[in-house]
Write a protein that holds these residues in place. Structure first.
Motif, short mmCIF file in Angstrom:
data_model
loop_
_atom_site.label_atom_id
_atom_site.label_comp_id
_atom_site.label_asym_id
_atom_site.label_seq_id
_atom_site.Cartn_x
_atom_site.Cartn_y
_atom_site.Cartn_z
N TYR A 1 16.18 83.45 -39.10
CA TYR A 1 15.03 84.33 -38.89
C TYR A 1 14.03 83.67 -37.94
CZ TYR A 1 10.33 86.05 -39.88
OH TYR A 1 9.05 86.49 -39.74
N GLU A 2 13.72 82.39 -38.20
CA GLU A 2 12.77 81.68 -37.35
C GLU A 2 13.32 81.46 -35.94
OE1 GLU A 2 11.53 78.07 -39.55
OE2 GLU A 2 9.60 79.09 -39.55
N ALA A 3 14.63 81.27 -35.86
CA ALA A 3 15.24 80.93 -34.58
C ALA A 3 15.64 82.16 -33.76
CB ALA A 3 16.47 80.06 -34.80
N GLU A 4 15.60 83.34 -34.39
CA GLU A 4 16.13 84.53 -33.72
C GLU A 4 15.44 84.82 -32.40
OE1 GLU A 4 17.87 88.85 -35.01
OE2 GLU A 4 16.40 87.86 -36.29
N VAL A 5 14.11 84.76 -32.38
CA VAL A 5 13.38 85.04 -31.14
C VAL A 5 13.74 83.99 -30.09
CG1 VAL A 5 11.11 85.15 -30.06
CG2 VAL A 5 11.49 86.20 -32.31
N GLU A 6 13.78 82.73 -30.52
CA GLU A 6 14.14 81.65 -29.60
C GLU A 6 15.55 81.85 -29.08
OE1 GLU A 6 14.87 76.81 -29.69
OE2 GLU A 6 14.05 77.83 -31.44
N PHE A 7 16.47 82.24 -29.97
CA PHE A 7 17.86 82.44 -29.58
C PHE A 7 17.98 83.52 -28.51
CE2 PHE A 7 21.97 84.53 -30.00
CZ PHE A 7 22.84 83.47 -30.01
N ASN B 1 21.89 77.22 -16.14
CA ASN B 1 20.75 77.61 -16.96
C ASN B 1 21.17 77.91 -18.39
OD1 ASN B 1 18.86 77.38 -14.88
ND2 ASN B 1 19.21 79.48 -14.18
N LEU B 2 22.30 78.61 -18.53
CA LEU B 2 22.80 78.92 -19.86
C LEU B 2 23.15 77.65 -20.62
CD1 LEU B 2 25.09 82.01 -19.17
CD2 LEU B 2 22.93 81.99 -20.41
N ALA B 3 23.79 76.70 -19.94
CA ALA B 3 24.18 75.44 -20.58
C ALA B 3 22.96 74.70 -21.10
CB ALA B 3 24.96 74.57 -19.60
N ILE C 1 22.14 73.91 -25.12
CA ILE C 1 21.93 72.57 -25.65
C ILE C 1 20.60 72.49 -26.38
CG2 ILE C 1 21.57 70.15 -25.03
CD1 ILE C 1 23.51 70.70 -22.64
N ARG C 2 19.55 73.03 -25.76
CA ARG C 2 18.23 72.99 -26.38
C ARG C 2 18.24 73.68 -27.75
NH1 ARG C 2 16.50 74.84 -21.06
NH2 ARG C 2 15.88 73.04 -19.81
N PHE C 3 18.93 74.82 -27.82
CA PHE C 3 18.97 75.55 -29.08
C PHE C 3 19.85 74.85 -30.11
CE2 PHE C 3 20.83 78.70 -31.93
CZ PHE C 3 19.69 79.28 -32.44
N ALA C 4 21.06 74.45 -29.71
CA ALA C 4 22.01 73.86 -30.65
C ALA C 4 21.51 72.56 -31.25
CB ALA C 4 23.35 73.64 -29.95
N GLU D 1 14.77 66.10 -21.30
CA GLU D 1 15.10 67.13 -20.32
C GLU D 1 15.99 66.57 -19.21
OE1 GLU D 1 14.61 70.55 -19.80
OE2 GLU D 1 14.33 70.36 -21.95
N GLU D 2 15.77 65.31 -18.86
CA GLU D 2 16.59 64.69 -17.81
C GLU D 2 18.06 64.63 -18.25
OE1 GLU D 2 12.43 63.71 -17.24
OE2 GLU D 2 13.76 63.44 -18.99
N TRP D 3 18.28 64.26 -19.51
CA TRP D 3 19.64 64.19 -20.03
C TRP D 3 20.26 65.58 -20.11
CZ3 TRP D 3 21.15 62.35 -25.65
CH2 TRP D 3 22.54 62.21 -25.72
N ILE D 4 19.51 66.54 -20.60
CA ILE D 4 20.03 67.91 -20.71
C ILE D 4 20.46 68.44 -19.35
CG2 ILE D 4 19.38 70.30 -21.22
CD1 ILE D 4 17.60 69.20 -23.46
N GLN D 5 19.60 68.25 -18.34
CA GLN D 5 19.91 68.78 -17.01
C GLN D 5 21.11 68.06 -16.39
OE1 GLN D 5 16.32 68.90 -14.63
NE2 GLN D 5 15.14 69.82 -16.28
#
Length: 218
Positions: free
Chosen positions: A79-85, A105-107, A111-114, A198-202
């Motif tokens: 429920y809390e994550a739905e908007v973010e998802f 961008n999707l990747a 990662i940020r969400f998971a 963010e550097e690692w994610i990108q």
């Protein structure tokens, strides 16, 4: 809309519709209460009685909506994550003009969400509750399945347009997810306290998508 019009609409609803509205309102109140209690006490220390008291509902009502604490925990996090998802995992099926950038961008958003606190909490609970397949099915249907179907549609469109070589998108979708998460899975399985910068994610997203294109372009 003024209050008189709103009241008129409410009182004009048939019994079934009004009951449905009330039922959804009660469910939402329980989810909001559960999210607050879980945040304060954590999963292990939280009791269903504490959630019942916070939501101001009867025990029968609480268990009527959510038969177990595990199910309520997952539902409250979702429920809390739905908007973010929905904000972060937006799949535009027609956005294949720059497929590589779109997948990048999707990747990053995946990662940020998971690996957000909510995402990790859900997945760790599912791992620890392996003997309860219904819990996993519930979580899958509420989130990952929607993302999977959208990604399959996007990959199929890219194949049809000749941007990816012919293949079974059901396989490439699995490969893509595995590549995206490859550098981060130790955080999940071993509980490592590694900062997700963010550097690692990108950089990791760049490596994952480049590898994917090496496999699936002619």
């Amino acid at each position: 809309m003024n209050m008189s019009n709103l009241n008129y609409r409410i009182h004009s609803m048939d019994g079934v519709s009004l009951a449905k509205v009330r039922s959804e309102a009660t469910r939402l109140a329980i989810l909001q209460a559960a999210a607050q209690v879980f945040k304060i006490s954590g999963f292990e220390s939280t009791t269903m009685d504490a959630i019942r008291d916070q939501a101001q509902v009867s025990k029968a009502t609480l268990y009527g909506y959510f038969p177990s604490k595990e199910e309520l925990f997952i539902e409250s996090l979702l429920y809390e994550a739905e908007v973010e998802f929905h904000r972060n995992l937006v799949f535009n099926h027609s956005d294949t003009t720059d497929l590589k950038s779109h997948l990048m961008n999707l990747a990053q958003n995946m990662i940020r969400f998971a690996y957000s606190p909510n995402g990790l909490a859900i997945r760790r609970l599912l791992i620890s509750s392996a003997k309860n397949p219904e819990l996993g099915q519930l979580c899958y249907e509420r989130g990952p399945r929607k993302g999977k179907m959208a990604m399959l549609a996007l990959l199929q469109q890219a194949i049809d347009e000749g941007q990816l070589k012919p293949h079974d998108p059901k396989i490439s979708e699995c490969h893509l997810r595995a590549l995206i998460e490859a550098e981060f899975v130790d955080i999940l399985y071993f509980g490592l306290n590694q900062p997700l910068t963010e550097e690692w994610i990108q950089a990791a997203s760049q490596r994952a998508i480049s590898s994917f294109f090496t496999i699936y372009t002619a």
